[in-house]
Design a protein around this motif. Structure first.
Motif, PDB file in Angstrom:
ATOM      1  N   GLN A   1     -35.865  21.217   7.886  1.00 37.65           N
ATOM      2  CA  GLN A   1     -37.036  22.055   7.623  1.00 37.65           C
ATOM      3  C   GLN A   1     -38.069  22.011   8.745  1.00 37.65           C
ATOM      4  O   GLN A   1     -38.667  23.030   9.088  1.00 37.65           O
TER       5      GLN A   1
ATOM      6  N   GLU B   1     -36.090  24.772  11.191  1.00 36.41           N
ATOM      7  CA  GLU B   1     -36.779  25.932  10.618  1.00 36.41           C
ATOM      8  C   GLU B   1     -38.247  26.015  11.048  1.00 36.41           C
ATOM      9  O   GLU B   1     -38.947  26.967  10.697  1.00 36.41           O
TER      10      GLU B   1
ATOM     11  N   GLU C   1     -20.110  30.336   3.378  1.00 38.18           N
ATOM     12  CA  GLU C   1     -20.494  29.086   4.039  1.00 38.18           C
ATOM     13  C   GLU C   1     -19.364  28.072   4.183  1.00 38.18           C
ATOM     14  O   GLU C   1     -19.328  27.322   5.158  1.00 38.18           O
TER      15      GLU C   1
ATOM     16  N   TYR D   1     -27.560  19.725   9.433  1.00 37.75           N
ATOM     17  CA  TYR D   1     -26.754  20.940   9.585  1.00 37.75           C
ATOM     18  C   TYR D   1     -26.436  21.555   8.223  1.00 37.75           C
ATOM     19  O   TYR D   1     -26.593  22.770   8.014  1.00 37.75           O
TER      20      TYR D   1
ATOM     21  N   TRP E   1     -29.535  23.196   6.685  1.00 38.20           N
ATOM     22  CA  TRP E   1     -29.833  24.474   7.323  1.00 38.20           C
ATOM     23  C   TRP E   1     -28.804  25.530   6.920  1.00 38.20           C
ATOM     24  O   TRP E   1     -29.160  26.654   6.551  1.00 38.20           O
ATOM     25  N   LYS E   2     -27.521  25.154   6.942  1.00 37.95           N
ATOM     26  CA  LYS E   2     -26.454  26.116   6.672  1.00 37.95           C
ATOM     27  C   LYS E   2     -26.503  26.631   5.247  1.00 37.95           C
ATOM     28  O   LYS E   2     -26.306  27.821   4.990  1.00 37.95           O
TER      29      LYS E   2
ATOM     30  N   ASN F   1     -29.084  26.693   3.275  1.00 31.97           N
ATOM     31  CA  ASN F   1     -30.377  27.264   2.917  1.00 31.97           C
ATOM     32  C   ASN F   1     -30.817  28.369   3.864  1.00 31.97           C
ATOM     33  O   ASN F   1     -31.908  28.920   3.692  1.00 31.97           O
ATOM     34  N   CYS F   2     -29.991  28.694   4.877  1.00 31.60           N
ATOM     35  CA  CYS F   2     -30.445  29.645   5.900  1.00 31.60           C
ATOM     36  C   CYS F   2     -30.694  31.027   5.320  1.00 31.60           C
ATOM     37  O   CYS F   2     -31.601  31.727   5.752  1.00 31.60           O
ATOM     38  N   ASN F   3     -29.923  31.422   4.301  1.00 31.32           N
ATOM     39  CA  ASN F   3     -30.173  32.728   3.674  1.00 31.32           C
ATOM     40  C   ASN F   3     -31.511  32.741   2.962  1.00 31.32           C
ATOM     41  O   ASN F   3     -32.253  33.717   3.024  1.00 31.32           O
TER      42      ASN F   3
ATOM     43  N   THR G   1     -34.062  30.838   3.745  1.00 28.81           N
ATOM     44  CA  THR G   1     -35.075  30.817   4.795  1.00 28.81           C
ATOM     45  C   THR G   1     -35.289  32.209   5.379  1.00 28.81           C
ATOM     46  O   THR G   1     -36.415  32.635   5.622  1.00 28.81           O
ATOM     47  N   THR G   2     -34.190  32.948   5.587  1.00 32.23           N
ATOM     48  CA  THR G   2     -34.288  34.308   6.113  1.00 32.23           C
ATOM     49  C   THR G   2     -35.073  35.201   5.158  1.00 32.23           C
ATOM     50  O   THR G   2     -35.904  36.013   5.568  1.00 32.23           O
TER      51      THR G   2
END
Length: 200
Positions: A35, A39, A127, A169, A172-173, A175-177, A179-180
């Motif tokens: 985070q 991010e 994922e 990693y 992030w992977k 939760n990246c959607n 975050t976007t």
């Protein structure tokens, strides 16, 4: 008595509990790193519930699962030489445990994020292949060292210490959607605010 001695005694007396706690802490740490460093969130905007979810996954699934699995390998997998036994353990770990464990992990994260079945299936489809492939670039080499050199009671600790970066990693992977989406919502809010200002 030093902290190291206390840790060793607790590890011998309560191996699963100790390794569950340390796994939870290290998974939570990985999420905080994701985070803040990946991010680019400030400390004040860290998603505490997300950190808690990762701690819970480490405590309830990661620590106990790894400890039990390594115990099974240590007890039942043998070879004519130590090297032969180690290669067997790594093969079983990467061909059986890793795919199941990672699928369980991604699915659990999806459930804790409040996703429905269709969303979880989509999450796994999007994922899982990338995460499993990345796993195969990293973990066989670490596990060769782990199973060959490290005593059973310390194997989870080594894996989870290295896995702080892996957990970063994963966080992030997985939760990246989200975050976007958050960034998109923020961008829309900024545009809307600018439009209001221009209207005046």
């Amino acid at each position: 008595m030093s902290l190291t001695s206390l840790y060793k005694r607790a590890l011998v007396k309560y191996p699963v509990l100790v390794q569950s706690v340390q796994s939870g802490i290290l998974m939570g740490t990985g999420d905080i790193i994701a985070q803040t460093m990946v991010e680019k969130r400030t400390i004040g905007t860290i998603d505490g519930m997300r950190v808690f979810r990762f701690f819970g996954i480490g405590f309830c699934i990661g620590g106990p699962g790894l400890r039990k699995w390594y115990g099974v390998l240590d007890k039942h997998v043998t070879g004519k030489t130590k090297a032969a036994a180690t290669f067997k353990k790594v093969a079983l770990d990467q061909l059986i445990f890793a795919p199941i464990f990672l699928g369980t992990l991604i699915g659990t994260i999806g459930v804790l994020q409040g996703n429905n079945r269709e969303q979880i299936e989509r999450k796994l489809k999007n994922e899982y292949p990338d995460i499993l492939l990345t796993n195969y670039y990293i973990w066989p080499w670490i596990q060769l060292t782990n199973f060959y050199l490290v005593p059973l009671n310390y194997q989870v600790l080594l894996v989870q210490a290295v896995a702080v970066f892996w957990n970063t990693y994963l966080s992030w992977k997985t939760n990246c959607n989200d975050t976007t989406k958050v960034l998109a919502i923020k961008s829309e809010a900024v545009v809307a605010e600018e439009s209001k200002e221009n209207a005046f």
